[in-house]
Write an enzyme that holds these catalytic residues in place. Structure first.
Site, mmCIF file in Angstrom:
data_model
loop_
_atom_site.group_PDB
_atom_site.id
_atom_site.type_symbol
_atom_site.label_atom_id
_atom_site.label_comp_id
_atom_site.label_asym_id
_atom_site.label_seq_id
_atom_site.Cartn_x
_atom_site.Cartn_y
_atom_site.Cartn_z
ATOM 1 N N CYS A 262 23.010 2.014 57.634
ATOM 2 C CA CYS A 262 23.305 3.393 58.060
ATOM 3 C C CYS A 262 22.567 4.445 57.247
ATOM 4 O O CYS A 262 21.916 5.332 57.797
ATOM 5 C CB CYS A 262 24.820 3.628 58.050
ATOM 6 S SG CYS A 262 25.594 3.661 56.412
ATOM 7 N N HIS A 310 29.934 5.562 55.543
ATOM 8 C CA HIS A 310 29.084 5.452 56.736
ATOM 9 C C HIS A 310 28.491 6.818 57.043
ATOM 10 O O HIS A 310 29.111 7.854 56.781
ATOM 11 C CB HIS A 310 29.886 4.957 57.939
ATOM 12 C CG HIS A 310 29.022 4.635 59.127
ATOM 13 N ND1 HIS A 310 28.180 3.539 59.165
ATOM 14 C CD2 HIS A 310 28.852 5.272 60.322
ATOM 15 C CE1 HIS A 310 27.549 3.510 60.326
ATOM 16 N NE2 HIS A 310 27.924 4.550 61.042
ATOM 17 N N HIS A 322 23.207 6.295 64.948
ATOM 18 C CA HIS A 322 23.526 5.614 63.684
ATOM 19 C C HIS A 322 23.224 4.130 63.811
ATOM 20 O O HIS A 322 23.040 3.590 64.906
ATOM 21 C CB HIS A 322 24.992 5.840 63.307
ATOM 22 C CG HIS A 322 25.969 5.156 64.215
ATOM 23 N ND1 HIS A 322 27.021 4.391 63.761
ATOM 24 C CD2 HIS A 322 26.060 5.120 65.584
ATOM 25 C CE1 HIS A 322 27.722 3.923 64.793
ATOM 26 N NE2 HIS A 322 27.165 4.365 65.900
#
Length: 346
Positions: A262, A310, A322
């Site tokens: 990520c 994240h 993402h």
């Protein structure tokens, strides 16, 4: 716990399909309740237990991945610092050697002239500090010799300081290497457990889970982003880069361009825009100005979960791009797919 997976964009899954998949996952979860998995958190009860467990393992693996990324980045900086310190130490040693060489030449000349002055002999000792103080008080050395001796003393002190700093940084580097290895082992353990759980599923159930993990098999579906205006030219460049990465695979520790995790994705995208972001999602949270969700613009970084483990990039009209987790590919998802911690505008 919020799952990364999303429902197919081509209509709801039938009740029968859900029942079959859930039953298969529950059976696999029971089959894997072996001693090697006891260290993992207890999975929720019910037919969705296996699904929830796999999702939770991926979430834990992502947290461990960000810790690995952070430790790896710190170790890289330490490695650079150690190399610089070793170079400075070597140059300081060369300076000491040159100064001692000049004093040695003076001693040799005196010896050939009939004997070495005790003053010069002491000047060539390993620790001339004490002698300098006594000799200066007794007026036993000349101004030129005193300058040479003071210079040698300063050079030796600098050399010792460089050596101590190098030793300290080397100890930090070794600790960093161990930290990287520990987090790497943690990631590998979580992912291996998730793979064992998925491998125990029947073939059709595994295929169904894989389709769900990839956003219903339409990870490259482009949402309507008309009217989405980036906050700056560099944000526009970063958005263009992150959208071009849609469809590429997730790889923990991946920095791109072939695969990403990520924070590796957002860092790579902004790197294409000439902006160097920190390596971890937690650090990227502080890499700019905080803005509310109501004011989010394309290019903003959306940090998820309370621990900031994240990150995705907002691309407009309620969508982010993402890198979700292993087995999935870089994709579009709704900005509210999981709890938002903060939004940062680099």
């Amino acid at each position: 716990m919020v799952s990364h997976r999303r429902t197919s964009q081509h209509g709801p899954t039938t009740l029968a399909g859900v029942t079959v998949l859930s039953a298969a996952l529950a059976t696999a979860a029971a089959a894997l309740s072996a001693p090697q998995a006891l260290a993992e958190p207890t999975a929720p009860a019910g037919r969705d237990a296996a699904t929830a467990r796999v999702d939770h393992l991926y979430e834990q693996a992502e947290r461990a991945t960000e810790k690995f990324n952070g430790a790896n980045a710190r170790t890289g900086k330490l490695r650079t610092q150690v190399a610089a310190l070793q170079d400075r130490t070597a140059r300081a040693q060369e300076r000491v050697n040159r100064m001692r060489g000049r004093l040695g030449a003076l001693a040799a000349a005196q010896y050939r002239a009939g004997g070495m002055d005790p003053t010069v002999r002491l000047m060539l000792s390993e620790r001339p500090d004490t002698f300098l103080e006594k000799a200066a008080a007794l007026d036993r050395i000349g101004a030129g010799q005193a300058r040479e001796l003071r210079g040698l003393r300063a050079a030796q002190r600098s050399l010792e300081q460089q050596r101590r700093e190098t030793v300290r940084k080397l100890a930090q580097l070794e600790a960093g290497r161990k930290e990287v290895a520990r987090h790497k082992k943690d990631v590998q353990h979580k992912l291996a457990t998730a793979r064992r759980l998925l491998a125990a599923l029947p073939k059709d159930a595994r295929a169904a889970y894989a389709r769900a993990a990839r956003g219903g098999g339409h990870h490259e579906a482009v949402p309507d982003l008309r009217g989405a205006v980036p906050s700056s030219g560099r944000a526009a460049a970063a958005v263009a880069a992150v959208r071009a990465a849609v469809g590429r695979p997730y790889a923990w520790g991946g920095n791109g361009p072939a695969a990403f995790d990520c924070s590796g994705l957002t860092r790579w995208a902004y790197g294409r825009a000439g902006v160097l972001l920190p390596r971890t999602s937690q650090a990227q949270r502080g890499a700019g100005r905080q803005v509310p969700l109501s004011q989010a613009q394309p290019g903003d970084l959306v940090i998820y979960r309370a621990d900031g483990s994240h990150v995705g990039m907002y691309v407009g009209n309620g969508q982010v791009v993402h890198a979700p987790y292993p087995g999935a590919r870089v994709r579009y998802d709704p900005v509210g797919m999981m709890p938002i911690s903060s939004i940062t505008r680099p």
